[in-house]
Design an enzyme around this catalytic site. Structure first.
Site, mmCIF file in Angstrom:
data_model
loop_
_atom_site.group_PDB
_atom_site.id
_atom_site.type_symbol
_atom_site.label_atom_id
_atom_site.label_comp_id
_atom_site.label_asym_id
_atom_site.label_seq_id
_atom_site.Cartn_x
_atom_site.Cartn_y
_atom_site.Cartn_z
ATOM 1 C CG MET A 188 -9.023 6.897 6.826
ATOM 2 S SD MET A 188 -10.038 5.553 6.184
ATOM 3 C CE MET A 188 -10.791 4.942 7.690
ATOM 4 C CG ASP B 148 -2.146 -0.623 1.159
ATOM 5 O OD1 ASP B 148 -2.510 -0.963 0.032
ATOM 6 O OD2 ASP B 148 -2.824 -0.781 2.192
ATOM 7 C CE LYS C 43 -7.504 0.289 -2.361
ATOM 8 N NZ LYS C 43 -7.643 -0.372 -1.075
HETATM 9 N N1 SAH Z 1 -4.799 0.118 9.065
HETATM 10 C C1 SAH Z 1 -4.220 1.438 9.283
HETATM 11 C C2 SAH Z 1 -5.238 2.513 9.052
HETATM 12 C C3 SAH Z 1 -5.723 2.586 7.616
HETATM 13 S S1 SAH Z 1 -6.794 3.939 7.339
HETATM 14 C C4 SAH Z 1 -3.645 1.505 10.706
HETATM 15 O O1 SAH Z 1 -3.879 0.602 11.514
HETATM 16 O O2 SAH Z 1 -2.920 2.449 10.977
HETATM 17 C C5 SAH Z 1 -5.644 5.168 6.833
HETATM 18 C C6 SAH Z 1 -5.536 6.225 7.913
HETATM 19 O O3 SAH Z 1 -4.622 5.827 8.925
HETATM 20 C C7 SAH Z 1 -4.994 7.559 7.443
HETATM 21 O O4 SAH Z 1 -5.981 8.333 6.814
HETATM 22 C C8 SAH Z 1 -4.559 8.175 8.752
HETATM 23 O O5 SAH Z 1 -5.661 8.633 9.490
HETATM 24 C C9 SAH Z 1 -4.001 6.955 9.473
HETATM 25 N N2 SAH Z 1 -2.541 6.818 9.308
HETATM 26 C C10 SAH Z 1 -1.882 5.773 8.792
HETATM 27 N N3 SAH Z 1 -0.535 5.962 8.848
HETATM 28 C C11 SAH Z 1 -0.357 7.170 9.430
HETATM 29 C C12 SAH Z 1 0.778 7.933 9.780
HETATM 30 N N4 SAH Z 1 2.027 7.509 9.551
HETATM 31 N N5 SAH Z 1 0.588 9.139 10.381
HETATM 32 C C13 SAH Z 1 -0.649 9.583 10.637
HETATM 33 N N6 SAH Z 1 -1.764 8.905 10.315
HETATM 34 C C14 SAH Z 1 -1.624 7.717 9.735
#
Ligand code: SAH
Length: 253
Positions: A177, A39, A62
């Site tokens: 998100m 991803d 995406k």
């Molecule tokens: N499965 C992922 C979340 C997927 S949804 C998890 O457990 O982290 C994607 C969202 O995750 C982004 O829109 C943001 O809100 C958050 N996110 C993922 N990586 C991030 C990062 N390095 N810093 C801040 N937010 C992050």
């Protein structure tokens, strides 16, 4: 159920981006994989550096409003590669089952008779606040938390998240998100009776060299985020725990 060779798909969480926050298991699986499907929020440089020679690296990321591969295409690709007898590692940012599509992928693979193993990862929902020195729970001010999405699947028919009622029931609200809908979410919280003085933090690019934390109060946070040009990926934290930040670990970035 159909059955499908000796291939296997690992649905792996890779943490918030810093390769040092990969689990040892995730790092090993990435090194050993025949095929890696990853991803946008996966630690891409680590993957490129660590994958074994001859392995196939496929970007499935995406971008907002943009699909490199549709979810259907990803599901089929995973099954197809596994059916060729390959060891496939599907790398998700954070944890694969927390607002990820890991669950759908497993469901599809299992239906196709492909073995699917889930490997949890460090989720940004917890890591981002902590990297900004905000404890999601605190003995002093917060015993409960909720993790909610800022936007939901278009195909979801049921009622959407009621931000204000959740915020009233828990001490800490963590929103993933949510950057694109920050204005609407804040409006909903305020019109639902949440105190405008409630502290808010937005942690952008958590764990990466570009990590940045914007702190404010519900009233004013939308303008602040706009002024600062906050962009995804970011985690939004609403609640009194945000105030502990400077007291606990002021050296964190
Ligand atoms: N499965 C992922 C979340 C997927 S949804 C998890 O457990 O982290 C994607 C969202 O995750 C982004 O829109 C943001 O809100 C958050 N996110 C993922 N990586 C991030 C990062 N390095 N810093 C801040 N937010 C992050």
């Amino acid at each position: 159920m159909e059955s499908c060779g000796h291939g296997i798909v690992y649905i792996v969480g890779a943490g918030p981006g810093d390769p040092e926050l990969l689990t040892i298991k995730a790092a090993r699986l990435i090194r050993e994989a025949d095929v890696i499907v990853y991803d946008r929020l996966a630690p891409i440089k680590f993957i490129e550096r660590s994958a074994k020679p001859g392995s196939e690296l496929i970007y499935a990321g995406k971008r907002p409003g943009h699909h490199a591969l549709t979810q259907d295409e990803i599901n089929k690709l995973l099954a197809e590669k596994a059916c060729e007898g390959k060891t496939v590692v599907r790398v998700h940012g954070g944890d694969p089952f927390l607002f990820g599509r890991g669950e759908e992928e497993c469901l599809y693979l299992t239906k196709k008779g492909v073995k699917c193993i889930v490997v949890p990862g460090v989720t940004s929902a917890i890591a981002a606040p902590e990297l900004a020195c905000i404890p999601p729970t605190s003995r002093l001010v917060a015993s409960s938390l909720a993790i909610v999405p800022g936007r939901e699947a278009a195909e979801k028919k049921q009622r959407r998240v009621n931000y204000a009622s959740i915020a009233k029931s828990v001490d800490t609200l963590v929103i993933l998100m949510g950057v694109g809908r920050l204005g609407e979410i804040v409006r909903e919280l305020l019109s639902g009776g949440i105190d405008p003085e409630t502290p808010v933090a937005i942690i952008e690019n958590a764990s990466l060299p570009s990590q940045r934390t914007i702190v404010g109060r519900l009233r004013g946070i939308v303008e602040r985020a706009r002024e600062q040009g906050v962009k995804p990926p970011a985690v939004i934290v609403v609640g009194r725990v945000v105030e502990l930040r400077d007291r606990i670990c002021p050296s964190n970035p």
